[in-house]
Design an enzyme around this catalytic site. Structure first.
Site, PDB file in Angstrom:
ATOM      1  N   ASP A   1      29.528  37.609  73.138  1.00  0.00           N
ATOM      2  CA  ASP A   1      28.240  38.223  73.499  1.00  0.00           C
ATOM      3  C   ASP A   1      28.208  38.144  75.032  1.00  0.00           C
ATOM      4  O   ASP A   1      29.270  38.034  75.667  1.00  0.00           O
ATOM      5  CB  ASP A   1      27.066  37.473  72.843  1.00  0.00           C
ATOM      6  CG  ASP A   1      25.747  38.241  72.926  1.00  0.00           C
ATOM      7  OD1 ASP A   1      25.540  39.158  72.112  1.00  0.00           O
ATOM      8  OD2 ASP A   1      24.920  37.952  73.812  1.00  0.00           O
TER       9      ASP A   1
ATOM     10  N   LYS B   1      23.866  32.970  65.424  1.00  0.00           N
ATOM     11  CA  LYS B   1      24.084  33.188  66.858  1.00  0.00           C
ATOM     12  C   LYS B   1      24.218  31.833  67.519  1.00  0.00           C
ATOM     13  O   LYS B   1      23.679  30.839  67.022  1.00  0.00           O
ATOM     14  CB  LYS B   1      22.883  33.921  67.467  1.00  0.00           C
ATOM     15  CG  LYS B   1      23.186  34.608  68.771  1.00  0.00           C
ATOM     16  CD  LYS B   1      23.784  35.977  68.529  1.00  0.00           C
ATOM     17  CE  LYS B   1      24.255  36.644  69.791  1.00  0.00           C
ATOM     18  NZ  LYS B   1      24.640  38.045  69.529  1.00  0.00           N
TER      19      LYS B   1
HETATM   20  P1  NDP Z   1      28.676  41.252  79.109  1.00  0.00           P
HETATM   21  O1  NDP Z   1      28.575  39.851  79.523  1.00  0.00           O
HETATM   22  O2  NDP Z   1      30.007  41.878  78.950  1.00  0.00           O
HETATM   23  O3  NDP Z   1      27.828  42.183  80.068  1.00  0.00           O
HETATM   24  C1  NDP Z   1      26.471  41.996  80.259  1.00  0.00           C
HETATM   25  C2  NDP Z   1      25.994  43.008  81.258  1.00  0.00           C
HETATM   26  O4  NDP Z   1      24.583  42.988  81.308  1.00  0.00           O
HETATM   27  C3  NDP Z   1      26.470  42.697  82.674  1.00  0.00           C
HETATM   28  O5  NDP Z   1      26.602  43.889  83.393  1.00  0.00           O
HETATM   29  C4  NDP Z   1      25.327  41.871  83.213  1.00  0.00           C
HETATM   30  O6  NDP Z   1      25.202  41.840  84.620  1.00  0.00           O
HETATM   31  C5  NDP Z   1      24.151  42.584  82.604  1.00  0.00           C
HETATM   32  N1  NDP Z   1      23.023  41.667  82.534  1.00  0.00           N
HETATM   33  C6  NDP Z   1      22.965  40.475  81.923  1.00  0.00           C
HETATM   34  N2  NDP Z   1      21.787  39.887  82.128  1.00  0.00           N
HETATM   35  C7  NDP Z   1      21.094  40.747  82.884  1.00  0.00           C
HETATM   36  C8  NDP Z   1      19.799  40.728  83.418  1.00  0.00           C
HETATM   37  N3  NDP Z   1      18.980  39.677  83.240  1.00  0.00           N
HETATM   38  N4  NDP Z   1      19.383  41.810  84.138  1.00  0.00           N
HETATM   39  C9  NDP Z   1      20.208  42.858  84.326  1.00  0.00           C
HETATM   40  N5  NDP Z   1      21.459  42.928  83.840  1.00  0.00           N
HETATM   41  C10 NDP Z   1      21.884  41.890  83.137  1.00  0.00           C
HETATM   42  O7  NDP Z   1      27.865  41.324  77.735  1.00  0.00           O
HETATM   43  P2  NDP Z   1      27.918  42.446  76.590  1.00  0.00           P
HETATM   44  O8  NDP Z   1      28.182  43.772  77.162  1.00  0.00           O
HETATM   45  O9  NDP Z   1      28.783  41.933  75.514  1.00  0.00           O
HETATM   46  O10 NDP Z   1      26.420  42.372  76.036  1.00  0.00           O
HETATM   47  C11 NDP Z   1      25.386  43.205  76.517  1.00  0.00           C
HETATM   48  C12 NDP Z   1      24.275  43.295  75.479  1.00  0.00           C
HETATM   49  O11 NDP Z   1      24.793  43.832  74.259  1.00  0.00           O
HETATM   50  C13 NDP Z   1      23.635  41.966  75.096  1.00  0.00           C
HETATM   51  O12 NDP Z   1      22.272  42.189  74.798  1.00  0.00           O
HETATM   52  C14 NDP Z   1      24.364  41.585  73.807  1.00  0.00           C
HETATM   53  O13 NDP Z   1      23.593  40.720  73.008  1.00  0.00           O
HETATM   54  C15 NDP Z   1      24.514  42.957  73.177  1.00  0.00           C
HETATM   55  N6  NDP Z   1      25.560  43.107  72.167  1.00  0.00           N
HETATM   56  C16 NDP Z   1      26.854  42.787  72.436  1.00  0.00           C
HETATM   57  C17 NDP Z   1      27.815  42.985  71.476  1.00  0.00           C
HETATM   58  C18 NDP Z   1      29.259  42.742  71.750  1.00  0.00           C
HETATM   59  O14 NDP Z   1      30.067  43.043  70.871  1.00  0.00           O
HETATM   60  N7  NDP Z   1      29.652  42.242  72.897  1.00  0.00           N
HETATM   61  C19 NDP Z   1      27.475  43.469  70.123  1.00  0.00           C
HETATM   62  C20 NDP Z   1      26.098  43.841  69.985  1.00  0.00           C
HETATM   63  C21 NDP Z   1      25.185  43.643  70.964  1.00  0.00           C
HETATM   64  P3  NDP Z   1      25.626  40.551  85.458  1.00  0.00           P
HETATM   65  O15 NDP Z   1      27.112  40.587  85.506  1.00  0.00           O
HETATM   66  O16 NDP Z   1      24.968  40.726  86.749  1.00  0.00           O
HETATM   67  O17 NDP Z   1      25.105  39.355  84.693  1.00  0.00           O
HETATM   68  O1  2IT Z   2      25.026  40.904  68.915  1.00  0.00           O
HETATM   69  C1  2IT Z   2      26.082  41.090  68.284  1.00  0.00           C
HETATM   70  O2  2IT Z   2      26.107  41.752  67.243  1.00  0.00           O
HETATM   71  C2  2IT Z   2      27.321  40.530  68.828  1.00  0.00           C
HETATM   72  N1  2IT Z   2      27.299  39.931  69.882  1.00  0.00           N
HETATM   73  C3  2IT Z   2      28.613  40.670  68.067  1.00  0.00           C
HETATM   74  C4  2IT Z   2      28.699  39.648  66.977  1.00  0.00           C
HETATM   75  C5  2IT Z   2      30.007  39.591  66.252  1.00  0.00           C
HETATM   76  O3  2IT Z   2      30.124  38.697  65.402  1.00  0.00           O
HETATM   77  O4  2IT Z   2      30.908  40.401  66.492  1.00  0.00           O
END
Ligand code: NDP
Ligand code: 2IT
Length: 444
Positions: free
Chosen positions: A166, A126
């Site tokens: 992420d 990461k």
């Molecule tokens: P994005 O940046 O696309 O979206 C994040 C979302 O979460 C936004 O709506 C953001 O709001 C909100 N958020 C972030 N921090 C906070 C906080 N402190 N309190 C409340 N809301 C918050 O990220 P992703 O959707 O990609 O990621 C979301 C989660 O999923 C993370 O935990 C990430 O590690 C996990 N994840 C992502 C993957 C991926 O493929 N993208 C794969 C697996 C897991 P705001 O705009 O206000 O910051």
């Molecule tokens: O938390 C996760 O699994 C991710 N943000 C996606 C990682 C990836 O390599 O696609």
């Protein structure tokens, strides 16, 4: 003291000021106790757990860039290369002001088990930065990404370490990062995933994490003689994972009544209109508050508390520790039956325990959100083959992977007489493959 307790105490002592990392390690070690007990002598003699909790390498570096006012800004950049026993390091990059070594170590640690659960040959890593893309111009984001990659490129490669998105890192950022990697290295290779479709990306990668959460949720429901039709759901966040979880669960007949961002949440009893959320978040990069301005009958509430909205299914898809014990108690009191974590570690240890003890079927992030990284691995495969699969083909593979993850997690929990404890099941199933590979490869 048991071996797992000893190693946990050592992690706390040797990694001060890293509460998120301690939390992630504690959850895993507690789950592994039953497996370790059976073979304690062997694991101890190989220092398996001590090696498992120590990243192979952490790279940290300075990221200087110039903002639109001509002022030089400096951010911190990191890559945690946690474990390469079963494949090249794989895991996302997070750009968020809260990013520090503790958060990236917890995420890298989780990633090792998650990637193992996918069944694909990917190790865990990461990275990221405390850079905040919010409110920055495209030029500023590009300048930051180019500076970040100017350093990171030395440590990554298609067969070495393959970052992805992420929080705060989506298609725009991956594009700028990829362009700079190619320019410096002179290589057109699959060094990043989540690429655009015209330059090596995979169909369905954008949707994969959110879709995967719902595919595994559907398996949980089916295994309990239930289905998602007619269910009321709350999905937290409104980013990449949240949006596509809403899309898929709506397709399967549930109604999503609330979403949020870090400022507050919207409640729409008629069901969230996803095209409007997509326009606000994906096109305009706006705030969820705007949803209530645009949709009649929708209400915006500033601040936390989205868990107060009554639901059958709760999908936390925003960030770590967003759901605590009080939130968990409210969900249970309101009759919530299913929680599947789209985010990484969004539920505190106490919250998780309360949900499990009160009959909520709880799928932890390392299993529930594994569809994203799994589809990243499918993107790597397509890049290696120099071919692109159709959306239907990738989606079918994703579904198959999520069904297999459910099976592995469910079977591991049952094997140790803890049926429906998917936390234990996921940690054990993820651990077994990694440890087998570590043992085979000697003391490295
Ligand atoms: P994005 O940046 O696309 O979206 C994040 C979302 O979460 C936004 O709506 C953001 O709001 C909100 N958020 C972030 N921090 C906070 C906080 N402190 N309190 C409340 N809301 C918050 O990220 P992703 O959707 O990609 O990621 C979301 C989660 O999923 C993370 O935990 C990430 O590690 C996990 N994840 C992502 C993957 C991926 O493929 N993208 C794969 C697996 C897991 P705001 O705009 O206000 O910051
Ligand atoms: O938390 C996760 O699994 C991710 N943000 C996606 C990682 C990836 O390599 O696609």
């Amino acid at each position: 003291m048991s071996y797992t307790d000893e190693v946990y105490a050592r992690v706390v002592a040797q990694n001060p000021g890293e509460p998120e990392f301690h939390q992630a390690v504690k959850e895993v070690l507690d789950s592994l106790q039953v497996v370790i007990d059976k073979n304690e002598e062997e694991y101890r003699s190989l220092s398996i757990l001590e090696r498992l909790v120590e990243p192979e390498r952490i790279i940290s570096f300075r990221v200087p860039w110039v903002d639109d006012n001509g002022v030089v800004q400096v951010n911190k950049g990191y890559r945690v290369q946690f474990n390469s026993a079963i494949g090249p390091y794989k895991g996302g990059l997070r750009f968020h002001p809260s990013v520090n070594q503790s958060i990236l170590k917890f995420l890298g640690f989780e990633q090792v088990f998650k990637n193992s659960l996918t069944g694909l040959p990917i190790g865990g890593g990461k990275g990221g930065s405390n850079f905040d893309p919010k409110g920055k111009s495209d030029r500023e984001v590009m300048a930051f990404c180019q500076s970040f990659m100017t350093e990171l490129n030395k440590y990554i490669g298609a067969d070495q370490d393959v970052p992805a998105g992420d929080i705060g890192v989506g298609g725009r950022e991956i594009g700028f990062l990829y362009g700079q990697y190619k320019r410096i290295k002179g290589l057109y290779e699959g060094v990043l995933t989540g690429k655009g479709l015209t330059w090596g990306g995979s169909l369905i990668r954008t949707q994969a994490t959110g879709y995967g959460v719902v595919y595994i949720l559907d398996e949980i429901a089916k295994a309990h003689g239930d289905n998602l039709k007619g269910k009321t759901a709350v999905v937290t966040g409104s980013g990449n994972v949240a949006i596509y979880a809403v899309e898929k669960i709506t397709e399967l007949g549930a109604t999503v009544v609330a979403m949020c961002d870090s400022n507050g949440y919207v409640y729409d009893p008629a069901g969230i209109k996803l095209d409007i959320v997509k326009d606000i978040k994906e096109v305009k990069r706006g705030r969820i508050k705007e949803y209530a301005d645009r949709v009649e009958g929708a209400v915006y509430t500033e601040g936390k508390g989205i868990w107060n909205i009554k639901c059958d299914v709760y999908l936390p898809c925003a960030t770590q520790n967003e759901l605590d014990l009080d939130g968990a108690k409210t969900l249970v009191a309101n009759g919530c039956k299913y929680v599947a974590e789209g985010a990484n570690m969004p539920t505190t240890l106490e919250g998780t325990q309360y949900l499990q003890e009160n009959g909520v079927l709880f799928m932890p992030g390392k299993a529930a959100n594994a569809g994203g990284v799994a589809t990243s691995a499918l993107e790597m495969t397509q890049n290696s083959m120099r071919l692109s699969w159709s959306a239907e083909e990738v989606d079918a593979k994703l579904k198959d992977i999520m069904q297999n993850i459910f099976k592995k997690v469910d079977e591991a929990a049952k094997k140790y007489d803890m049926a429906d404890n998917y936390v234990v099941g996921a940690n054990i199933a993820g651990f077994e493959k990694v440890v087998d590979a570590m043992k085979a490869q000697g003391i490295v």
